[in-house]
Design a protein around this motif. Structure first.
Motif, PDB file in Angstrom:
ATOM      1  N   LEU A  96       0.830  -1.210   0.000  1.00 25.77           N
ATOM      2  CA  LEU A  96       0.000   0.000   0.000  1.00 25.77           C
ATOM      3  C   LEU A  96       0.861   1.255   0.000  1.00 25.77           C
ATOM      4  O   LEU A  96       0.640   2.182  -0.793  1.00 25.77           O
ATOM      5  CB  LEU A  96      -0.902   0.012   1.245  1.00 25.77           C
ATOM      6  N   TRP A  97       1.831   1.282   0.875  1.00 20.29           N
ATOM      7  CA  TRP A  97       2.690   2.457   1.017  1.00 20.29           C
ATOM      8  C   TRP A  97       3.589   2.639  -0.207  1.00 20.29           C
ATOM      9  O   TRP A  97       3.770   3.758  -0.681  1.00 20.29           O
ATOM     10  CB  TRP A  97       3.533   2.337   2.283  1.00 20.29           C
ATOM     11  N   VAL A  98       4.130   1.554  -0.730  1.00 22.02           N
ATOM     12  CA  VAL A  98       5.018   1.629  -1.894  1.00 22.02           C
ATOM     13  C   VAL A  98       4.282   2.150  -3.124  1.00 22.02           C
ATOM     14  O   VAL A  98       4.809   2.984  -3.880  1.00 22.02           O
ATOM     15  CB  VAL A  98       5.644   0.239  -2.194  1.00 22.02           C
ATOM     16  N   GLY A 102      -1.747   4.750   0.172  1.00 21.86           N
ATOM     17  CA  GLY A 102      -1.797   5.222   1.546  1.00 21.86           C
ATOM     18  C   GLY A 102      -0.375   5.572   1.917  1.00 21.86           C
ATOM     19  O   GLY A 102       0.571   5.116   1.259  1.00 21.86           O
ATOM     20  N   ASN A 103      -0.215   6.407   2.921  1.00 21.58           N
ATOM     21  CA  ASN A 103       1.131   6.849   3.275  1.00 21.58           C
ATOM     22  C   ASN A 103       1.441   6.598   4.748  1.00 21.58           C
ATOM     23  O   ASN A 103       0.558   6.653   5.599  1.00 21.58           O
ATOM     24  CB  ASN A 103       1.293   8.342   2.966  1.00 21.58           C
ATOM     25  N   LEU A 104       2.694   6.296   5.029  1.00 17.51           N
ATOM     26  CA  LEU A 104       3.190   6.125   6.386  1.00 17.51           C
ATOM     27  C   LEU A 104       3.991   7.388   6.738  1.00 17.51           C
ATOM     28  O   LEU A 104       4.829   7.820   5.942  1.00 17.51           O
ATOM     29  CB  LEU A 104       4.099   4.893   6.436  1.00 17.51           C
ATOM     30  N   ALA A 105       3.775   8.040   7.867  1.00 15.99           N
ATOM     31  CA  ALA A 105       2.939   7.595   8.971  1.00 15.99           C
ATOM     32  C   ALA A 105       1.971   8.714   9.326  1.00 15.99           C
ATOM     33  O   ALA A 105       2.233   9.882   9.066  1.00 15.99           O
ATOM     34  CB  ALA A 105       3.811   7.274  10.165  1.00 15.99           C
ATOM     35  N   THR A 247      -1.620   4.681   8.824  1.00 17.70           N
ATOM     36  CA  THR A 247      -1.681   4.992   7.404  1.00 17.70           C
ATOM     37  C   THR A 247      -2.568   6.207   7.150  1.00 17.70           C
ATOM     38  O   THR A 247      -3.714   6.257   7.614  1.00 17.70           O
ATOM     39  CB  THR A 247      -2.238   3.785   6.623  1.00 17.70           C
ATOM     40  N   THR A 248      -2.038   7.168   6.408  1.00 16.36           N
ATOM     41  CA  THR A 248      -2.849   8.309   5.991  1.00 16.36           C
ATOM     42  C   THR A 248      -3.513   7.972   4.665  1.00 16.36           C
ATOM     43  O   THR A 248      -2.931   7.305   3.812  1.00 16.36           O
ATOM     44  CB  THR A 248      -1.996   9.580   5.833  1.00 16.36           C
ATOM     45  N   SER A 249      -4.721   8.459   4.494  1.00 16.50           N
ATOM     46  CA  SER A 249      -5.534   8.068   3.344  1.00 16.50           C
ATOM     47  C   SER A 249      -5.432   9.055   2.183  1.00 16.50           C
ATOM     48  O   SER A 249      -5.118  10.236   2.369  1.00 16.50           O
ATOM     49  CB  SER A 249      -7.001   7.947   3.763  1.00 16.50           C
ATOM     50  N   ASN A 250      -5.703   8.534   0.970  1.00 17.04           N
ATOM     51  CA  ASN A 250      -5.891   9.376  -0.204  1.00 17.04           C
ATOM     52  C   ASN A 250      -7.145   8.891  -0.928  1.00 17.04           C
ATOM     53  O   ASN A 250      -7.906   8.099  -0.377  1.00 17.04           O
ATOM     54  CB  ASN A 250      -4.650   9.361  -1.107  1.00 17.04           C
ATOM     55  N   ASP A 251      -7.359   9.326  -2.157  1.00 15.10           N
ATOM     56  CA  ASP A 251      -8.600   9.002  -2.873  1.00 15.10           C
ATOM     57  C   ASP A 251      -8.779   7.508  -3.134  1.00 15.10           C
ATOM     58  O   ASP A 251      -9.904   7.020  -3.310  1.00 15.10           O
ATOM     59  CB  ASP A 251      -8.655   9.748  -4.214  1.00 15.10           C
ATOM     60  N   ASN A 252      -7.677   6.754  -3.193  1.00 15.05           N
ATOM     61  CA  ASN A 252      -7.752   5.328  -3.521  1.00 15.05           C
ATOM     62  C   ASN A 252      -7.690   4.402  -2.310  1.00 15.05           C
ATOM     63  O   ASN A 252      -7.912   3.202  -2.431  1.00 15.05           O
ATOM     64  CB  ASN A 252      -6.613   4.953  -4.474  1.00 15.05           C
ATOM     65  N   TRP A 256      -8.439  -0.295  -0.847  1.00 16.95           N
ATOM     66  CA  TRP A 256      -7.272  -1.166  -0.684  1.00 16.95           C
ATOM     67  C   TRP A 256      -6.904  -1.445   0.758  1.00 16.95           C
ATOM     68  O   TRP A 256      -6.318  -2.478   1.074  1.00 16.95           O
ATOM     69  CB  TRP A 256      -6.065  -0.543  -1.404  1.00 16.95           C
ATOM     70  N   ILE A 257      -7.257  -0.559   1.654  1.00 18.93           N
ATOM     71  CA  ILE A 257      -6.805  -0.657   3.043  1.00 18.93           C
ATOM     72  C   ILE A 257      -7.742  -1.519   3.881  1.00 18.93           C
ATOM     73  O   ILE A 257      -8.890  -1.751   3.518  1.00 18.93           O
ATOM     74  CB  ILE A 257      -6.697   0.759   3.670  1.00 18.93           C
ATOM     75  N   ASP A 258      -7.211  -2.002   4.967  1.00 14.42           N
ATOM     76  CA  ASP A 258      -7.991  -2.644   6.021  1.00 14.42           C
ATOM     77  C   ASP A 258      -8.574  -3.980   5.547  1.00 14.42           C
ATOM     78  O   ASP A 258      -8.200  -4.508   4.503  1.00 14.42           O
ATOM     79  CB  ASP A 258      -9.118  -1.707   6.496  1.00 14.42           C
ATOM     80  N   GLU A 259      -9.474  -4.548   6.346  1.00 14.73           N
ATOM     81  CA  GLU A 259     -10.073  -5.848   6.039  1.00 14.73           C
ATOM     82  C   GLU A 259     -11.130  -5.766   4.938  1.00 14.73           C
ATOM     83  O   GLU A 259     -11.554  -6.799   4.414  1.00 14.73           O
ATOM     84  CB  GLU A 259     -10.725  -6.428   7.298  1.00 14.73           C
ATOM     85  N   TYR A 260     -11.556  -4.542   4.587  1.00 19.48           N
ATOM     86  CA  TYR A 260     -12.626  -4.370   3.613  1.00 19.48           C
ATOM     87  C   TYR A 260     -12.114  -3.826   2.285  1.00 19.48           C
ATOM     88  O   TYR A 260     -12.902  -3.535   1.390  1.00 19.48           O
ATOM     89  CB  TYR A 260     -13.708  -3.452   4.199  1.00 19.48           C
ATOM     90  N   GLY A 261     -10.792  -3.678   2.177  1.00 19.12           N
ATOM     91  CA  GLY A 261     -10.166  -3.323   0.916  1.00 19.12           C
ATOM     92  C   GLY A 261      -9.527  -4.568   0.312  1.00 19.12           C
ATOM     93  O   GLY A 261      -9.605  -5.656   0.886  1.00 19.12           O
TER      94      GLY A 261
END
Length: 284
Positions: A96-98, A102-105, A247-252, A256-261
């Motif tokens: 995700l971060w790469v 989403g961005n760390l941190a 993780t900081t969020s963006n439009d996408n 993709w994130i969490d158990e529901y992405g």
């Protein structure tokens, strides 16, 4: 009726009793969550519903609670159950971060952790290391009571009954579907007002089926429900309390994130394929 046919019929009868009780107990909890207030106490009631259904099924069938796989003789699978979810979740969030999904941190999370720990915010690395360590030890132990309520039902009872009438692959997938559908009202509560409910349900279902394969493997190899309970607790804590908050969020990010992405489901599917192949080779 032949003995195998009679045994198969009895197993399905036992499963029928379990599912009726599971639906009954879960419906009470879901009514409280959806209609009254989604507080942690009602969620806790939901999470112990599989255990209550298993215990009462055993009572009805005149089988002792001690017949559940309580013992743990090989600590190897307890260790594997702790580190496996950390590994696949770390891979998923690293991707995700790469790829910029989403961005760390998240500095807000670090500030909250700093205030909670009483450590100066200027030393961010110390804050992160301390909180991650505490969440993966104290947090996992505290959460174990809730995950144990589920795992007594799912891995302690359900998959051992299914094993009497299904192959490893079939029971792992079937139990995963049951487990996923059982969560659907919660997903509806989270995403029901948006237009992406089915997408999130689909991602979650893929993830749960993958995890069910891994948990079935660890459970049958260890002959114990404890690895599954530890695994479940670590999985929840590491995603919900550590990686997602950092993780900081963006439009996408939402897709993709969490158990529901979709990122964790993709990674868990790869892990599940590995364990399916491994189970086949070991004739599990």
């Amino acid at each position: 009726m032949s003995k195998p046919a009679a045994q198969k019929k009895e197993t399905w009868n036992t499963l029928g009793v379990f599912f009726i009780l599971l639906i009954s107990f879960s419906s009470i909890a879901y009514y409280a969550i959806l209609k009254l207030n989604p507080t942690s106490i009602y969620v806790g009631l939901l999470m112990i519903s599989p255990a209550l259904a298993a215990f009462l099924t055993l009572k009805i069938k005149k089988r002792p609670v001690s017949s559940l796989p309580w013992n743990l003789k090989d600590l190897k699978y307890l260790k594997l159950s702790f580190f496996t979810p950390i590994l696949y979740v770390s891979i998923a969030y690293a991707l995700l971060w790469v790829f910029g999904l989403g961005n760390l941190a998240n500095t807000e999370t670090i500030t909250e952790w700093s205030n909670e720990l009483g450590i100066g915010e200027s030393n961010q690395m110390l804050v992160i290391v301390a909180m991650v360590f505490l969440l993966l030890t104290v947090g996992v132990i505290k959460n174990l009571g809730s995950t144990l309520g589920e795992e007594i039902g799912w891995r302690g009872f359900l998959i051992f009954e299914l094993r009497k009438i299904m192959s490893f692959k079939a029971l792992a997938i079937f139990s995963g579907i049951v487990w996923a559908v059982w969560h659907y009202p919660i997903i509806y509560l989270i995403y029901g007002k948006g237009g992406d409910l089915l997408i999130h349900m689909g991602a979650f279902t893929i993830m749960i089926i993958g995890i069910s394969v891994i948990l079935a493997y660890f459970t049958f190899k260890s002959k114990s429900l404890w690895p599954a309970a530890i695994y479940h607790s670590v999985h929840n804590i590491y995603i919900q309390k550590i990686c997602s908050p950092l993780t900081t969020s963006n439009d996408n990010t939402a897709f993709w994130i969490d158990e529901y992405g979709f990122m964790i489901p993709i990674v868990t599917t790869v892990f599940a394929i590995y364990f399916l192949i491994k189970a086949g080779k070991e004739k599990l």
